[in-house]
Scaffold this active site. Structure first.
Site, PDB file in Angstrom:
ATOM      1  N   HIS A  98       0.881  -1.174   0.000  1.00  0.00           N
ATOM      2  CA  HIS A  98       0.000   0.000   0.000  1.00  0.00           C
ATOM      3  C   HIS A  98       0.924   1.230   0.000  1.00  0.00           C
ATOM      4  CE1 HIS A  98      -2.213  -3.075   2.344  1.00  0.00           C
ATOM      5  NE2 HIS A  98      -3.323  -2.535   1.886  1.00  0.00           N
ATOM      6  N   ASP A 101       2.512   1.893   3.325  1.00  0.00           N
ATOM      7  CA  ASP A 101       3.480   0.923   3.854  1.00  0.00           C
ATOM      8  C   ASP A 101       4.911   1.361   3.581  1.00  0.00           C
ATOM      9  OD1 ASP A 101       1.259  -0.701   4.282  1.00  0.00           O
ATOM     10  OD2 ASP A 101       1.549  -1.795   2.408  1.00  0.00           O
ATOM     11  N   ASP A 304     -10.337 -11.810  10.775  1.00  0.00           N
ATOM     12  CA  ASP A 304      -9.354 -11.960   9.705  1.00  0.00           C
ATOM     13  C   ASP A 304      -7.981 -12.140  10.340  1.00  0.00           C
ATOM     14  OD1 ASP A 304      -8.419 -11.942   7.132  1.00  0.00           O
ATOM     15  OD2 ASP A 304      -8.599  -9.779   6.841  1.00  0.00           O
TER      16      ASP A 304
HETATM   17  C1  XUL Z   1      -7.328  -6.590   4.401  1.00  0.00           C
HETATM   18  C2  XUL Z   1      -6.548  -6.986   3.222  1.00  0.00           C
HETATM   19  C3  XUL Z   1      -5.710  -5.931   2.602  1.00  0.00           C
HETATM   20  C4  XUL Z   1      -5.662  -6.010   1.114  1.00  0.00           C
HETATM   21  C5  XUL Z   1      -4.953  -4.861   0.453  1.00  0.00           C
HETATM   22  O1  XUL Z   1      -8.060  -7.596   4.965  1.00  0.00           O
HETATM   23  O2  XUL Z   1      -6.568  -8.132   2.828  1.00  0.00           O
HETATM   24  O3  XUL Z   1      -4.445  -5.996   3.139  1.00  0.00           O
HETATM   25  O4  XUL Z   1      -5.031  -7.187   0.688  1.00  0.00           O
HETATM   26  O5  XUL Z   1      -5.473  -3.655   0.825  1.00  0.00           O
END
Ligand code: XUL
Ligand code: CO
Length: 440
Positions: A98, A101, A304
């Site tokens: 990102h 990051d 998650d």
């Molecule tokens: C969040 C997720 C993110 C995406 C990219 O759950 O998976 O890290 O992969 O924004």
């Protein structure tokens, strides 16, 4: 400066007990017509591996990293050196990030963009030096408080504009670094409650946002694949890109399906109440399987958890879908996964990636063998044999009618159905997994 005090990770084969070796991933070994490296296209996720501190909602970060005490810009530079050393030692060819990051956010958007310019120059040089490649990048339009009501689906037009500016910059970075894909994960594109949400306006705006992103990519000549990453909830209680089927319907409604595919994350699939294989299959059947965020959820935790994939049953079925898709290229297998909070050393970053790479390599070996044997294909052919001839063939060729079907049904005696023997199928899969290395 050396960040990982180890040799390059080598393949030592399935009997090795050295945690710093590959047991199943042998990068240059051919499986069918491609090497394992070409099939698997592994990628390291900047955010989990180089930015995250392993904090969770109940506890602070535990990660011990060499760059912890540096100021923000030096930290960003150290991470660039560290990730390229990491990719060299693990043999991972790709990385993903990102915007936030790789470089610290400044006080203004212009300052943030200037920081990004400095760091992407460094990354570009490192890429040229090492041959490592950017699988995808993305804009983080969810962490900062300005995105509290969403980004492209925010109730405030200024936030929509800010989000657009961040994606614009990220597309320029994608072009600069030759990203093979560009990802949209709608982190805050959803709602907490419908009581005060104009869902129709928000979804229309999301489509407008994607159209403008595509127009800008075309304008600057960025030709990478656009990917949507579905997720049903977390952080919002309802996310618009809930799962592949929902996001596909959205793309079709707004005539966007021609230039998007999906980035499917295993843990997002399970949060949506699906199997990972279901999401992969749905995308594959619709020509929309683009890339994978390789991880796994915890069966007892409803969030998650982004664990490194280790479940061979799951990786086998995933690799089956990926092989049947003809691979993922230009997508890949990105480890959107983090060590557990209790695995806090820098070496754990290497150890965990080896686990994930081996799990997918083993899954690839098993799935390839099953496809060679037409294992699933024979099962399915037999199960649907009645559609190959007679009235069944007429149904699938759209060559019959309710009148004719009724005539047929009126003449039927008892219909002879066959048992699935599903338990036997599962036992056969166990045999494949457990004997794969004996078969070479
Ligand atoms: C969040 C997720 C993110 C995406 C990219 O759950 O998976 O890290 O992969 O924004
Ligand atoms: Co992800």
């Amino acid at each position: 400066m050396t960040y990982f005090n180890i040799d390059k990770v080598a393949y030592e084969g399935p009997t090795s007990t050295n945690p710093l070796s590959f047991k199943y991933y042998n990068p240059d070994e051919k499986i069918g017509d491609k090497t394992m490296k070409e099939h698997l296209r592994f990628s390291v996720a900047y955010w989990h591996t180089f930015t995250a501190d392993l904090s969770d909602p109940f506890g602070t970060g535990t990660a011990q990293r060499d760059w912890d005490d540096l100021d923000e810009m030096d930290k960003a530079k150290a991470r660039v050196d560290a990730i390229f050393e990491f990719m060299d030692k693990t043999g991972i060819e790709y990385f993903c990030f990102h915007d936030v990051d790789i470089a610290p956010e400044g006080r203004t958007l212009a300052e943030t963009n200037a920081n990004l310019d400095v760091i992407t120059d460094l990354i570009k040089d490192k890429m040229a030096e090492t041959g490592k490649k950017l699988l995808w990048n993305t804009a983080n339009n969810f962490t900062h408080e300005r995105f509290v009501h969403g980004a492209a689906t925010s109730s405030h037009a200024d936030v929509f504009a800010y989000a657009a500016a961040k994606v614009k910059k990220s597309l320029e970075i994608a072009k600069k670094l030759n990203a093979e894909n560009f990802v949209f994960w709608g982190g805050r594109e959803g709602y907490e409650s419908l009581l005060n949400t104009d869902m129709k306006l928000e979804l229309d705006n999301l489509a407008r946002f994607f159209k403008m992103a595509k127009a800008y990519a075309d304008e600057i000549g960025f030709t990478g694949q656009f990917l949507i990453e579905p997720k049903p909830k977390e952080p919002t209680s309802h996310q618009y890109d809930t799962d592949v089927a929902t996001a596909h319907a959205f793309l079709q409604k707004y005539d966007l399906d021609g230039f998007f595919k999906f980035n499917i994350e295993a843990n997002h699939a399970t949060l949506a109440g699906h199997t990972f294989q279901h999401e992969l299959r749905y995308a594959r059947d619709n020509g929309m399987l683009g890339s994978v965020d390789a991880n796994q959820g915890h069966p007892l935790l409803g969030w998650d958890t982004d664990e490194f994939p280790s479940d061979v049953y799951e990786t086998t079925l995933a690799m089956y879908e990926i092989l049947k898709n003809g691979g993922l290229n230009p997508g890949g297998l990105n480890f959107d996964a983090k060590p557990r909070r209790t695995s806090f050393t820098q070496e754990d970053l290497v150890l965990t990636h080896i686990v994930g790479m081996d799990a997918f390599a083993l899954g690839l070996r098993v799935a390839h063998k099953m496809i060679e044997d037409c294992f699933f294909e024979d099962l399915v052919d037999k199960k649907y044999a009645s559609y190959k001839e007679g009235l069944g063939a007429k149904i699938v060729n759209d060559a019959t009618s309710f009148e004719e079907l009724e005539q047929h049904a009126l003449q039927l005696g008892d219909i002879q159905l066959e048992s699935d023997h599903l338990e036997v199928i599962k036992s056969r899969i166990n045999q494949y997994i457990l004997t794969i290395n004996n078969e070479g």
